[in-house]
Design a protein around this motif. Structure first.
Motif, PDB file in Angstrom:
ATOM      1  N   TRP A 184       0.806  -1.217   0.000  1.00  0.00           N
ATOM      2  CA  TRP A 184       0.000   0.000   0.000  1.00  0.00           C
ATOM      3  C   TRP A 184       0.838   1.265   0.000  1.00  0.00           C
ATOM      4  O   TRP A 184       0.321   2.345   0.004  1.00  0.00           O
ATOM      5  CB  TRP A 184      -0.960   0.013   1.183  1.00  0.00           C
ATOM      6  N   ARG A 185       2.131   1.138   0.022  1.00  0.00           N
ATOM      7  CA  ARG A 185       2.990   2.310  -0.020  1.00  0.00           C
ATOM      8  C   ARG A 185       3.734   2.356  -1.340  1.00  0.00           C
ATOM      9  O   ARG A 185       4.239   1.350  -1.813  1.00  0.00           O
ATOM     10  CB  ARG A 185       4.019   2.266   1.092  1.00  0.00           C
ATOM     11  N   LYS A 192     -10.219  15.362  -1.238  1.00  0.00           N
ATOM     12  CA  LYS A 192      -9.231  15.007  -0.215  1.00  0.00           C
ATOM     13  C   LYS A 192      -9.991  14.561   1.027  1.00  0.00           C
ATOM     14  O   LYS A 192     -10.201  15.324   1.959  1.00  0.00           O
ATOM     15  CB  LYS A 192      -8.330  16.194   0.087  1.00  0.00           C
ATOM     16  N   VAL A 193     -10.410  13.304   1.007  1.00  0.00           N
ATOM     17  CA  VAL A 193     -11.250  12.757   2.069  1.00  0.00           C
ATOM     18  C   VAL A 193     -10.447  11.744   2.868  1.00  0.00           C
ATOM     19  O   VAL A 193      -9.796  10.878   2.302  1.00  0.00           O
ATOM     20  CB  VAL A 193     -12.504  12.080   1.473  1.00  0.00           C
ATOM     21  N   THR A 194     -10.515  11.867   4.179  1.00  0.00           N
ATOM     22  CA  THR A 194      -9.890  10.885   5.055  1.00  0.00           C
ATOM     23  C   THR A 194     -10.982  10.175   5.838  1.00  0.00           C
ATOM     24  O   THR A 194     -12.151  10.548   5.782  1.00  0.00           O
ATOM     25  CB  THR A 194      -8.904  11.554   6.028  1.00  0.00           C
ATOM     26  N   PHE A 195     -10.584   9.164   6.568  1.00  0.00           N
ATOM     27  CA  PHE A 195     -11.521   8.374   7.358  1.00  0.00           C
ATOM     28  C   PHE A 195     -12.262   9.254   8.359  1.00  0.00           C
ATOM     29  O   PHE A 195     -13.464   9.131   8.547  1.00  0.00           O
ATOM     30  CB  PHE A 195     -10.751   7.262   8.081  1.00  0.00           C
ATOM     31  N   GLU A 196     -11.548  10.191   8.982  1.00  0.00           N
ATOM     32  CA  GLU A 196     -12.146  11.066   9.987  1.00  0.00           C
ATOM     33  C   GLU A 196     -13.151  12.039   9.372  1.00  0.00           C
ATOM     34  O   GLU A 196     -14.012  12.573  10.068  1.00  0.00           O
ATOM     35  CB  GLU A 196     -11.061  11.849  10.735  1.00  0.00           C
ATOM     36  N   ASP A 197     -13.051  12.316   8.064  1.00  0.00           N
ATOM     37  CA  ASP A 197     -14.028  13.181   7.398  1.00  0.00           C
ATOM     38  C   ASP A 197     -15.353  12.457   7.163  1.00  0.00           C
ATOM     39  O   ASP A 197     -16.384  13.091   7.018  1.00  0.00           O
ATOM     40  CB  ASP A 197     -13.484  13.662   6.049  1.00  0.00           C
ATOM     41  N   ASN A 253     -10.609   1.935  10.071  1.00  0.00           N
ATOM     42  CA  ASN A 253      -9.812   2.956   9.416  1.00  0.00           C
ATOM     43  C   ASN A 253      -8.918   2.335   8.348  1.00  0.00           C
ATOM     44  O   ASN A 253      -8.857   2.811   7.209  1.00  0.00           O
ATOM     45  CB  ASN A 253      -8.962   3.691  10.461  1.00  0.00           C
ATOM     46  N   GLU A 282      -9.230   2.931   4.213  1.00  0.00           N
ATOM     47  CA  GLU A 282      -8.148   3.476   3.391  1.00  0.00           C
ATOM     48  C   GLU A 282      -7.722   2.492   2.298  1.00  0.00           C
ATOM     49  O   GLU A 282      -7.553   2.877   1.149  1.00  0.00           O
ATOM     50  CB  GLU A 282      -6.945   3.847   4.271  1.00  0.00           C
ATOM     51  N   ARG A 299     -10.528   2.168  -0.307  1.00  0.00           N
ATOM     52  CA  ARG A 299     -10.637   3.401  -1.095  1.00  0.00           C
ATOM     53  C   ARG A 299      -9.541   3.447  -2.160  1.00  0.00           C
ATOM     54  O   ARG A 299      -9.801   3.720  -3.332  1.00  0.00           O
ATOM     55  CB  ARG A 299     -10.534   4.615  -0.173  1.00  0.00           C
TER      56      ARG A 299
END
Length: 185
Positions: A33-34, A73-78, A97, A101, A104
């Motif tokens: 994933w990186r 620019k959406v993150t899990f916390e959004d 989480n 990610e 997504r």
């Protein structure tokens, strides 16, 4: 948890490969994933002059230079946020989480593999047709109309300069003398 009571921070070790501890062979294992870091040698690879002056070379690293898709620019916390009064278990939150990610990123990659090439071809075709029509039909027609109506442009410019401009200037000077004062009684 009671209101007003400070919550304790709990550190959970998931055994992530980003930990600073040494590995058996001295190298870090690769993770799927990186993205691998860019090596300086890759930048110094000899390329042809055509590639060096290409407009697409900077797009490899900066893919949204004008910020067109800042709203994505959406993150899990959004998306998911638990208030202090209602909480799931720490493991559930961490794994949710991580799964958010990973799914997504990978679903985006799969969909782009399926759709990116056809949409790019259709968009390129559409813009090529529109550009061709604009360059070879619309612009020459507008230019012909401007050349044919040059006398009308001159006439309109004279009408504005001789009649309209002096009339509006004098009306503005006449009305400029008026002043309104508002007073509270």
């Amino acid at each position: 948890m009671m209101k007003g009571e400070d919550s304790e921070e709990v550190e959970i070790d998931l055994g992530d490969s980003s930990d600073t501890e040494e590995f058996e062979n001295g190298e870090e294992p690769e993770t799927l994933w990186r993205a691998p870091p860019a090596l300086e040698e890759e930048e110094n690879i000899h390329t042809s002059t055509l590639v060096e002056i290409s407009d697409t070379k900077p797009l490899i690293n900066i893919r949204d230079p004008r910020g067109i898709n800042d709203c994505l620019k959406v993150t899990f916390e959004d998306v998911i946020a638990e208030p202090v009064s209602v909480r799931s278990g720490d493991r559930v939150w961490i794994w949710s989480n991580a799964l958010f990610e990973v799914s997504r990123v990978w679903i985006y990659r799969i969909v782009t593999v399926i759709l990116a090439i056809p949409v790019s071809i259709i968009s390129g075709l559409l813009f090529a047709i529109l550009s061709c029509l604009h360059i070879w039909m619309v612009s020459p027609c507008i230019r012909c109309a401007l050349v044919g109506t040059h006398w009308l442009q001159s006439l309109w410019s004279n009408v504005l300069g001789v009649i309209v401009h002096p009339f509006l200037t004098s009306a503005g000077k006449c009305c400029g003398g008026f002043s309104i004062h508002l007073a509270k009684e």
